[in-house]
Design an enzyme around this catalytic site. Structure first.
Site, mmCIF file in Angstrom:
data_model
loop_
_atom_site.group_PDB
_atom_site.id
_atom_site.type_symbol
_atom_site.label_atom_id
_atom_site.label_comp_id
_atom_site.label_asym_id
_atom_site.label_seq_id
_atom_site.Cartn_x
_atom_site.Cartn_y
_atom_site.Cartn_z
ATOM 1 N N TYR A 1 0.836 -1.208 0.000
ATOM 2 C CA TYR A 1 0.000 0.000 0.000
ATOM 3 C C TYR A 1 0.871 1.259 0.000
ATOM 4 O O TYR A 1 0.524 2.260 -0.619
ATOM 5 C CB TYR A 1 -0.989 -0.019 1.171
ATOM 6 C CG TYR A 1 -2.219 -0.832 0.832
ATOM 7 C CD1 TYR A 1 -3.260 -0.265 0.103
ATOM 8 C CD2 TYR A 1 -2.314 -2.175 1.164
ATOM 9 C CE1 TYR A 1 -4.368 -1.004 -0.265
ATOM 10 C CE2 TYR A 1 -3.414 -2.920 0.799
ATOM 11 C CZ TYR A 1 -4.439 -2.333 0.086
ATOM 12 O OH TYR A 1 -5.535 -3.075 -0.292
ATOM 13 N N HIS B 1 -14.913 2.695 -1.169
ATOM 14 C CA HIS B 1 -13.845 1.780 -0.755
ATOM 15 C C HIS B 1 -12.747 2.466 0.051
ATOM 16 O O HIS B 1 -11.631 1.960 0.143
ATOM 17 C CB HIS B 1 -13.249 1.077 -1.984
ATOM 18 C CG HIS B 1 -14.234 0.182 -2.680
ATOM 19 N ND1 HIS B 1 -14.075 -0.287 -3.964
ATOM 20 C CD2 HIS B 1 -15.425 -0.330 -2.262
ATOM 21 C CE1 HIS B 1 -15.113 -1.040 -4.298
ATOM 22 N NE2 HIS B 1 -15.953 -1.078 -3.282
HETATM 23 P P1 NAD Z 1 -11.331 -2.624 -12.647
HETATM 24 O O1 NAD Z 1 -9.836 -2.612 -12.674
HETATM 25 O O2 NAD Z 1 -12.042 -3.888 -12.349
HETATM 26 O O3 NAD Z 1 -11.899 -2.127 -14.055
HETATM 27 C C1 NAD Z 1 -11.377 -0.987 -14.704
HETATM 28 C C2 NAD Z 1 -12.295 -0.701 -15.876
HETATM 29 O O4 NAD Z 1 -11.865 0.508 -16.485
HETATM 30 C C3 NAD Z 1 -12.289 -1.775 -16.972
HETATM 31 O O5 NAD Z 1 -13.632 -2.053 -17.336
HETATM 32 C C4 NAD Z 1 -11.525 -1.119 -18.112
HETATM 33 O O6 NAD Z 1 -11.997 -1.559 -19.375
HETATM 34 C C5 NAD Z 1 -11.844 0.346 -17.886
HETATM 35 N N1 NAD Z 1 -10.851 1.303 -18.383
HETATM 36 C C6 NAD Z 1 -9.509 1.169 -18.449
HETATM 37 N N2 NAD Z 1 -8.955 2.313 -18.903
HETATM 38 C C7 NAD Z 1 -9.967 3.194 -19.101
HETATM 39 C C8 NAD Z 1 -10.053 4.549 -19.548
HETATM 40 N N3 NAD Z 1 -8.952 5.234 -19.876
HETATM 41 N N4 NAD Z 1 -11.266 5.127 -19.642
HETATM 42 C C9 NAD Z 1 -12.405 4.436 -19.316
HETATM 43 N N5 NAD Z 1 -12.392 3.156 -18.899
HETATM 44 C C10 NAD Z 1 -11.192 2.544 -18.790
HETATM 45 O O7 NAD Z 1 -11.747 -1.440 -11.670
HETATM 46 P P2 NAD Z 1 -12.996 -1.275 -10.722
HETATM 47 O O8 NAD Z 1 -14.239 -1.643 -11.461
HETATM 48 O O9 NAD Z 1 -12.866 0.090 -10.167
HETATM 49 O O10 NAD Z 1 -12.792 -2.355 -9.563
HETATM 50 C C11 NAD Z 1 -11.514 -2.621 -8.965
HETATM 51 C C12 NAD Z 1 -11.398 -2.260 -7.475
HETATM 52 O O11 NAD Z 1 -10.019 -1.948 -7.212
HETATM 53 C C13 NAD Z 1 -12.159 -1.061 -7.068
HETATM 54 O O12 NAD Z 1 -13.038 -1.471 -6.105
HETATM 55 C C14 NAD Z 1 -11.172 -0.044 -6.480
HETATM 56 O O13 NAD Z 1 -11.431 0.182 -5.109
HETATM 57 C C15 NAD Z 1 -9.853 -0.683 -6.542
HETATM 58 N N6 NAD Z 1 -8.848 0.141 -7.290
HETATM 59 C C16 NAD Z 1 -8.782 1.500 -7.144
HETATM 60 C C17 NAD Z 1 -7.850 2.230 -7.891
HETATM 61 C C18 NAD Z 1 -7.757 3.733 -7.733
HETATM 62 O O14 NAD Z 1 -8.126 4.254 -6.689
HETATM 63 N N7 NAD Z 1 -7.298 4.457 -8.754
HETATM 64 C C19 NAD Z 1 -7.010 1.602 -8.784
HETATM 65 C C20 NAD Z 1 -7.103 0.231 -8.888
HETATM 66 C C21 NAD Z 1 -8.030 -0.492 -8.147
#
Ligand code: NAD
Length: 249
Positions: A71, A123
């Site tokens: 983390y 989250h």
């Molecule tokens: P996910 O990784 O499951 O899905 C990401 C989605 O974004 C995919 O459907 C992908 O096709 C799409 N995507 C990728 N690039 C994109 C773009 N430029 N524009 C639009 N769409 C795009 O993510 P999720 O559904 O958020 O679930 C994963 C879990 O992991 C979440 O619950 C979250 O808490 C956590 N997470 C958070 C972060 C963050 O805070 N940035 C990063 C990674 C994971």
């Protein structure tokens, strides 16, 4: 063809006429800020780990230093990142729509840094830590061992995020459910819609007649239906185009 030209005029009109809009964002909206999605982040030093090895209370109990260090490395990457045009378009959207409820599954705080107010974090937020015993939130963990001790009681600090198997913050979930039940338009942005309960909110809204606009680089794995419209492309291009098409200045 630009993203704006590809937008369905009926979708643009629905957005322009809406008084209540819910926005549900996921990791995809931050991809253009250079923050890898959860699974993409497990590379390099972390290539041999599964999400379940790191993002569960059991993992933290078993190997607290490994979980804390993972983390910590993500936190540093997030601190260096900047909000992108997608985050900023949602700030703009709130200027035009009387009531926007922004709900995010992200833990990166980039909506707030872009200028969005009242962001509901389903989250948690990786930039905060909290006491693993008493839950007291600590904004800046003191330097020290991994994990550092709580300055109040000495128990190990943990990231203030929701791990697999943990309960979502009640107020954020209630706000999200209320918005999904009352919005006229729901924008689902950059989420694979796999992590429940957030995943079901867009389809609940569509089932009761709201217009759902899915903004994603792919329609694969998403639902389809008469009330569900797919605006394909990166959020940093599609969202500004959508707002500009609905409210040309
Ligand atoms: P996910 O990784 O499951 O899905 C990401 C989605 O974004 C995919 O459907 C992908 O096709 C799409 N995507 C990728 N690039 C994109 C773009 N430029 N524009 C639009 N769409 C795009 O993510 P999720 O559904 O958020 O679930 C994963 C879990 O992991 C979440 O619950 C979250 O808490 C956590 N997470 C958070 C972060 C963050 O805070 N940035 C990063 C990674 C994971």
């Amino acid at each position: 063809m630009t993203a704006a030209a590809a937008l369905d005029p009926a979708v643009v009109a629905a957005l322009r006429g809406a008084r209540r809009v819910m926005v549900l964002t996921g990791a995809g909206i931050s991809a253009e800020s250079g923050i890898p999605t959860f699974r993409d982040a497990l590379t390099g030093l972390w290539a041999n780990f599964d999400a379940e090895d790191l993002a569960t209370p059991e993992a933290f109990a078993r190997q607290p230093a490994v979980v804390w260090d993972w983390y910590a490395s993500r936190r540093e990457a997030i601190r260096r990142a900047q909000p992108n045009a997608g985050h900023r378009a949602l700030v703009d959207l709130a200027r035009w729509v009387p009531r926007v409820t922004l709900v995010t599954q992200n833990v990166d705080g980039l909506h707030q840094r872009a200028g969005s107010a009242d962001v509901w974090e389903l989250h948690g937020n990786i930039l905060r830590s909290r006491c693993s015993r008493e839950g007291v939130v600590v904004d800046d963990p003191p330097p020290g061992p991994s994990p550092p001790p709580c300055p109040r009681c000495g128990a190990p600090l943990r990231p203030d995020v929701v791990w697999f198997g943990e309960v979502l913050p009640f107020a954020a979930l209630a706000a999200a459910e209320d918005a999904a039940a009352t919005c006229e338009v729901l924008l689902s942005v950059g989420t694979s819609n796999l992590v429940v309960p957030a995943a079901s909110l867009p389809w609940m809204a569509a089932a009761r007649g709201a217009t759902v606009i899915v903004v994603n680089t792919t329609a694969e794995g998403q639902r389809h239906g008469p009330a569900i419209h797919h605006a394909l492309g990166p959020a940093g291009t599609v969202l500004p185009a959508l707002v500009a098409a609905a409210w040309p200045e």
